[in-house]
Design a protein around this motif. Structure first.
Motif, PDB file in Angstrom:
ATOM      1  N   VAL A   1       0.822  -1.212   0.000  1.00 44.54           N
ATOM      2  CA  VAL A   1       0.000   0.000   0.000  1.00 44.54           C
ATOM      3  C   VAL A   1       0.859   1.267   0.000  1.00 44.54           C
ATOM      4  O   VAL A   1       0.428   2.317  -0.483  1.00 44.54           O
ATOM      5  CB  VAL A   1      -1.008  -0.053   1.175  1.00 44.54           C
ATOM      6  CG1 VAL A   1      -0.318   0.125   2.504  1.00 44.54           C
ATOM      7  CG2 VAL A   1      -2.117   0.967   1.003  1.00 44.54           C
ATOM      8  N   HIS A   2       2.096   1.164   0.479  1.00 44.55           N
ATOM      9  CA  HIS A   2       2.948   2.359   0.529  1.00 44.55           C
ATOM     10  C   HIS A   2       3.605   2.691  -0.809  1.00 44.55           C
ATOM     11  O   HIS A   2       4.372   3.645  -0.906  1.00 44.55           O
ATOM     12  CB  HIS A   2       4.008   2.210   1.629  1.00 44.55           C
ATOM     13  CG  HIS A   2       3.396   2.294   2.996  1.00 44.55           C
ATOM     14  ND1 HIS A   2       3.082   3.503   3.582  1.00 44.55           N
ATOM     15  CD2 HIS A   2       2.976   1.329   3.850  1.00 44.55           C
ATOM     16  CE1 HIS A   2       2.511   3.277   4.759  1.00 44.55           C
ATOM     17  NE2 HIS A   2       2.443   1.973   4.946  1.00 44.55           N
TER      18      HIS A   2
ATOM     19  N   VAL B   1       1.681   3.180  -3.637  1.00 40.31           N
ATOM     20  CA  VAL B   1       0.619   3.586  -4.577  1.00 40.31           C
ATOM     21  C   VAL B   1       0.897   4.907  -5.293  1.00 40.31           C
ATOM     22  O   VAL B   1       0.244   5.216  -6.287  1.00 40.31           O
ATOM     23  CB  VAL B   1      -0.781   3.653  -3.901  1.00 40.31           C
ATOM     24  CG1 VAL B   1      -1.196   2.284  -3.399  1.00 40.31           C
ATOM     25  CG2 VAL B   1      -0.816   4.694  -2.789  1.00 40.31           C
ATOM     26  N   HIS B   2       1.850   5.698  -4.795  1.00 37.53           N
ATOM     27  CA  HIS B   2       2.141   6.961  -5.486  1.00 37.53           C
ATOM     28  C   HIS B   2       2.980   6.750  -6.740  1.00 37.53           C
ATOM     29  O   HIS B   2       3.091   7.649  -7.563  1.00 37.53           O
ATOM     30  CB  HIS B   2       2.856   7.943  -4.546  1.00 37.53           C
ATOM     31  CG  HIS B   2       4.174   7.436  -4.042  1.00 37.53           C
ATOM     32  ND1 HIS B   2       4.275   6.361  -3.193  1.00 37.53           N
ATOM     33  CD2 HIS B   2       5.439   7.844  -4.290  1.00 37.53           C
ATOM     34  CE1 HIS B   2       5.554   6.141  -2.927  1.00 37.53           C
ATOM     35  NE2 HIS B   2       6.274   7.026  -3.577  1.00 37.53           N
ATOM     36  N   MET B   3       3.577   5.576  -6.870  1.00 34.63           N
ATOM     37  CA  MET B   3       4.422   5.314  -8.033  1.00 34.63           C
ATOM     38  C   MET B   3       3.647   4.570  -9.117  1.00 34.63           C
ATOM     39  O   MET B   3       2.846   3.673  -8.812  1.00 34.63           O
ATOM     40  CB  MET B   3       5.641   4.506  -7.617  1.00 34.63           C
ATOM     41  CG  MET B   3       6.639   5.343  -6.822  1.00 34.63           C
ATOM     42  SD  MET B   3       8.211   4.501  -6.605  1.00 34.63           S
ATOM     43  CE  MET B   3       7.716   3.188  -5.491  1.00 34.63           C
ATOM     44  N   TYR B   4       3.913   4.900 -10.366  1.00 36.02           N
ATOM     45  CA  TYR B   4       3.254   4.197 -11.468  1.00 36.02           C
ATOM     46  C   TYR B   4       3.547   2.703 -11.375  1.00 36.02           C
ATOM     47  O   TYR B   4       4.598   2.295 -10.870  1.00 36.02           O
ATOM     48  CB  TYR B   4       3.717   4.760 -12.815  1.00 36.02           C
ATOM     49  CG  TYR B   4       3.017   6.051 -13.136  1.00 36.02           C
ATOM     50  CD1 TYR B   4       1.804   6.041 -13.813  1.00 36.02           C
ATOM     51  CD2 TYR B   4       3.531   7.270 -12.722  1.00 36.02           C
ATOM     52  CE1 TYR B   4       1.125   7.215 -14.077  1.00 36.02           C
ATOM     53  CE2 TYR B   4       2.862   8.454 -12.981  1.00 36.02           C
ATOM     54  CZ  TYR B   4       1.660   8.425 -13.654  1.00 36.02           C
ATOM     55  OH  TYR B   4       0.989   9.584 -13.904  1.00 36.02           O
ATOM     56  N   PRO B   5       2.613   1.888 -11.870  1.00 33.80           N
ATOM     57  CA  PRO B   5       2.842   0.439 -11.846  1.00 33.80           C
ATOM     58  C   PRO B   5       4.040   0.055 -12.718  1.00 33.80           C
ATOM     59  O   PRO B   5       4.436   0.817 -13.607  1.00 33.80           O
ATOM     60  CB  PRO B   5       1.549  -0.123 -12.467  1.00 33.80           C
ATOM     61  CG  PRO B   5       0.541   0.981 -12.418  1.00 33.80           C
ATOM     62  CD  PRO B   5       1.310   2.257 -12.482  1.00 33.80           C
ATOM     63  N   ASP B   6       4.603  -1.112 -12.455  1.00 35.54           N
ATOM     64  CA  ASP B   6       5.629  -1.657 -13.344  1.00 35.54           C
ATOM     65  C   ASP B   6       4.940  -2.059 -14.639  1.00 35.54           C
ATOM     66  O   ASP B   6       4.229  -3.067 -14.692  1.00 35.54           O
ATOM     67  CB  ASP B   6       6.292  -2.884 -12.697  1.00 35.54           C
ATOM     68  CG  ASP B   6       7.203  -3.610 -13.689  1.00 35.54           C
ATOM     69  OD1 ASP B   6       7.503  -3.021 -14.754  1.00 35.54           O
ATOM     70  OD2 ASP B   6       7.605  -4.744 -13.399  1.00 35.54           O
TER      71      ASP B   6
ATOM     72  N   PHE C   1       0.383   1.332 -18.423  1.00 38.24           N
ATOM     73  CA  PHE C   1      -0.095   1.392 -17.029  1.00 38.24           C
ATOM     74  C   PHE C   1      -1.586   1.046 -16.942  1.00 38.24           C
ATOM     75  O   PHE C   1      -2.344   1.722 -16.242  1.00 38.24           O
ATOM     76  CB  PHE C   1       0.164   2.782 -16.429  1.00 38.24           C
ATOM     77  CG  PHE C   1       1.577   3.250 -16.607  1.00 38.24           C
ATOM     78  CD1 PHE C   1       2.630   2.543 -16.046  1.00 38.24           C
ATOM     79  CD2 PHE C   1       1.874   4.381 -17.357  1.00 38.24           C
ATOM     80  CE1 PHE C   1       3.952   2.959 -16.216  1.00 38.24           C
ATOM     81  CE2 PHE C   1       3.184   4.807 -17.535  1.00 38.24           C
ATOM     82  CZ  PHE C   1       4.217   4.097 -16.961  1.00 38.24           C
TER      83      PHE C   1
ATOM     84  N   THR D   1      -3.498  -1.495 -12.177  1.00 34.63           N
ATOM     85  CA  THR D   1      -2.933  -0.805 -11.015  1.00 34.63           C
ATOM     86  C   THR D   1      -1.875  -1.669 -10.314  1.00 34.63           C
ATOM     87  O   THR D   1      -1.873  -2.901 -10.429  1.00 34.63           O
ATOM     88  CB  THR D   1      -4.012  -0.410  -9.979  1.00 34.63           C
ATOM     89  OG1 THR D   1      -4.323  -1.528  -9.147  1.00 34.63           O
ATOM     90  CG2 THR D   1      -5.286   0.098 -10.630  1.00 34.63           C
ATOM     91  N   THR D   2      -0.999  -1.004  -9.578  1.00 40.42           N
ATOM     92  CA  THR D   2       0.054  -1.699  -8.837  1.00 40.42           C
ATOM     93  C   THR D   2      -0.536  -2.744  -7.894  1.00 40.42           C
ATOM     94  O   THR D   2      -0.083  -3.894  -7.854  1.00 40.42           O
ATOM     95  CB  THR D   2       0.855  -0.678  -8.000  1.00 40.42           C
ATOM     96  OG1 THR D   2       1.354   0.319  -8.877  1.00 40.42           O
ATOM     97  CG2 THR D   2       2.013  -1.349  -7.273  1.00 40.42           C
ATOM     98  N   LEU D   3      -1.552  -2.338  -7.113  1.00 43.37           N
ATOM     99  CA  LEU D   3      -2.125  -3.273  -6.134  1.00 43.37           C
ATOM    100  C   LEU D   3      -2.835  -4.435  -6.824  1.00 43.37           C
ATOM    101  O   LEU D   3      -2.861  -5.547  -6.295  1.00 43.37           O
ATOM    102  CB  LEU D   3      -3.070  -2.537  -5.187  1.00 43.37           C
ATOM    103  CG  LEU D   3      -2.419  -1.456  -4.308  1.00 43.37           C
ATOM    104  CD1 LEU D   3      -3.447  -0.876  -3.334  1.00 43.37           C
ATOM    105  CD2 LEU D   3      -1.210  -1.991  -3.546  1.00 43.37           C
ATOM    106  N   SER D   4      -3.388  -4.205  -8.000  1.00 44.09           N
ATOM    107  CA  SER D   4      -4.050  -5.284  -8.744  1.00 44.09           C
ATOM    108  C   SER D   4      -3.026  -6.313  -9.208  1.00 44.09           C
ATOM    109  O   SER D   4      -3.271  -7.525  -9.147  1.00 44.09           O
ATOM    110  CB  SER D   4      -4.794  -4.708  -9.951  1.00 44.09           C
ATOM    111  OG  SER D   4      -5.736  -3.743  -9.540  1.00 44.09           O
TER     112      SER D   4
END
Lengths: 365, 365
Positions: B57-58, B60-65, B256, B259-262
């Motif tokens: 969760v920390h 989330v400010h960065m674009y996904p890989d 992109f 999402t990163t978390l997805s």
């Protein structure tokens, strides 16, 4: 297999290098890598966002609320518009794609400044629309108007205010005057991804979405949570427009286009404007250091109304070589060579990150 | 403002009612509402997913890989294919849109069964492609072949195996025989969103993506994390195909797009196959109760290879009325009236949810 004709002219997009890749390539420890390449918020995101994501993590098995009414209500309040004036996208990128799919085609062109956000052209090519550009890299309204008049079949004009990746920003009055001379069958998109930075630096740059869409029904305003709100990884942006454009955009929207946690994160982000304001304050404090650094080292820069700064080199330097040398030191910035510019774009970081950038830059110049 | 011609025939999509809306409309407390309308996993998602989301969760400010290499590597291992055979979408929906945008147009049609996943038609209309359908609601390969042969300009054939929203599933051998008779300039998409349910119930239904794409370079296989993996709210799906199709799909992919978390959630979900297996076991145990209930009440049903069951009513009953009466009791199911069917589709829930459904259904029949 034969594919649709427009695919022949499309190149696959290559994004910035993720930190993991740089780590692997140069054997640099992650804590020594500084990414100033994607205009992300160097302070992360609001603690309220982190809490909201954690509080909703047990709902991820259920499809998102496709009405997105909670986030729309919060945005409607912020901008003093109706929820019916709003559409939410997976990044404002996706709203660009809705607009392009609805309005551009192989007969209706897309008009932009020469050097601006790359997605306008990428989406235009995906629908087989031709992109025409001004001769100047930065936004020049006279050139844009001349192109518009000469061509006669422009479907969409994109104005990136302020402009990514260069940082310049047109004045609101000039923009309104320009739009008033564009016929109402041409959509004018005002991309405000970095508007909160510009408005904080100079009120003459501020474009109020409500005033824009009420004055000009042929306009679409775009905003994002990826920059000042610190949600680049969550992919949330929005469009604001009048009824006619909104109805068309909704026809091109796939259902459930934004994840549940992204909706909750964006809503929480709107509740912490203090976090956003502090980030913007740091940004312009730190930007002064970049300007001083450039002056000291006799490097040209574009005055920036964003969270990044563009340095332009003379013939004695090569932007790609500088980017490569910085990369080996664990500092990732954006080379502008592919835009036909001998320059680099650097995201303004935290004071510590910026100090490290200056130190590294001194050694490679 | 005039928009692209195809918009005239597009209706804005309306999804199922979110729980919050039903609460508001009928004044029912959330704990008394049962949503069996969207084929979500009634047991939620794996605890490993919850942990992975919290652990990331920390970031989330960065674009996904954008290379999505970790998730692709995990999927490549699962299916014994190369990472270059994989593309990740915001739901398999988005991969459908890539395929349609790359291959269908106003001259190249989309062919489907009469009643199948609604997004095939929605995306086809967005690019102005005509959709042709069989007379039969369920998949009928003879009818599909006859339509394909007669029309002559079919760009894509969609096979939904098993089929949503009806639940039936073709045998793998019949599907392979069918595809072998389709010319290699027509893309055949095998939508395997519910394949793990079908394969668990009857091995004859199982389609191995590797065997499919190696035998037929003109095929694209689709999978999702929204069903058995319990990630409907995270929007992650994937496509598997050979090099030629993959190259075209990547040209239509926006950067992109997940999402990163997805990405992290999907990767974690793949590490807990036990959770998935148990969910599938519960599903078919509970489905027997639905079949017994239908027989007892003399209601027709379609044998289902999915996590839902479709009940078909005679002239003495009206599916929309039944859906409305259930809604007032806090039970949300899917009315199939809009598909031209007098039936309802019910997601198989937990034993407790299903018992409540049977009790409510007894009172409305």
């Amino acid at each position: 297999m034969r594919f649709n004709r427009q695919l022949a002219s499309i190149k696959v997009y290559e994004g910035g290098k993720p930190i993991e890749l740089v780590m692997r390539e140069y054997g640099i420890a992650p804590e020594n890598i500084i990414k100033l390449a994607s205009n992300e918020n160097p302070f992360g995101t609001s603690p309220k966002v982190i809490e909201a994501i954690k509080a909703n993590v047990h709902t991820v098995h259920m499809y998102p609320d496709d009405s997105m009414i909670d986030l729309k209500t919060a945005l409607a309040k912020k901008f003093d518009v109706e929820t019916s004036n709003l559409i939410i996208g997976a990044g404002s990128d996706q709203v660009i794609s809705f607009a392009v799919s609805a309005k551009a085609n192989k007969h209706k062109k897309v008009l932009t400044a020469r050097t601006t956000f790359a997605m306008y052209e990428i989406y235009a090519r995906q629908v087989g629309a031709k992109v025409i550009k001004t001769a100047s890299h930065q936004h020049n309204l006279d050139e844009l108007y001349a192109k518009y008049k000469k061509d006669g079949d422009v479907g969409i004009i994109f104005l990136c205010l302020p402009n990514n990746p260069l940082g310049e920003c047109l004045d609101k009055d000039d923009v309104f005057d320009f739009i008033s001379r564009i016929d109402d069958n041409t959509m004018v998109v005002v991309d405000g991804a970095y508007q909160d930075f510009a408005a904080a630096k100079d009120p003459r740059k501020k474009i109020d979405p409500k005033a824009l869409i009420e004055t000009f029904p042929h306009t679409l305003y775009l905003g994002t949570f990826s920059k000042s709100y610190g949600l680049g990884g969550m992919r949330v942006g929005y469009g604001i427009a009048g009824e006619e454009i909104m109805q068309a955009l909704y026809k091109m929207r796939p259902p459930f286009n934004v994840t549940t946690l992204s909706l909750k994160a964006a809503q929480a982000a709107l509740e912490d404007e203090t976090f956003v304001r502090k980030g913007i304050e740091n940004n312009f404090e730190e930007m002064k250091k970049y300007e001083a650094f450039a002056r000291k080292n006799k490097i040209d820069f574009i005055e920036s109304y964003t969270n990044f700064i563009t340095l332009l080199f003379g013939n004695d330097k090569n932007s790609s070589e500088i980017a490569q040398m910085l990369l080996k030191k664990g500092i990732i910035i954006r080379d502008l060579h592919s835009y036909g510019l001998n320059g680099i774009r650097i995201t303004i970081g935290t004071p510590e990150q910026n100090t490290k950038f200056f130190e590294a830059m001194e050694t490679v110049l």
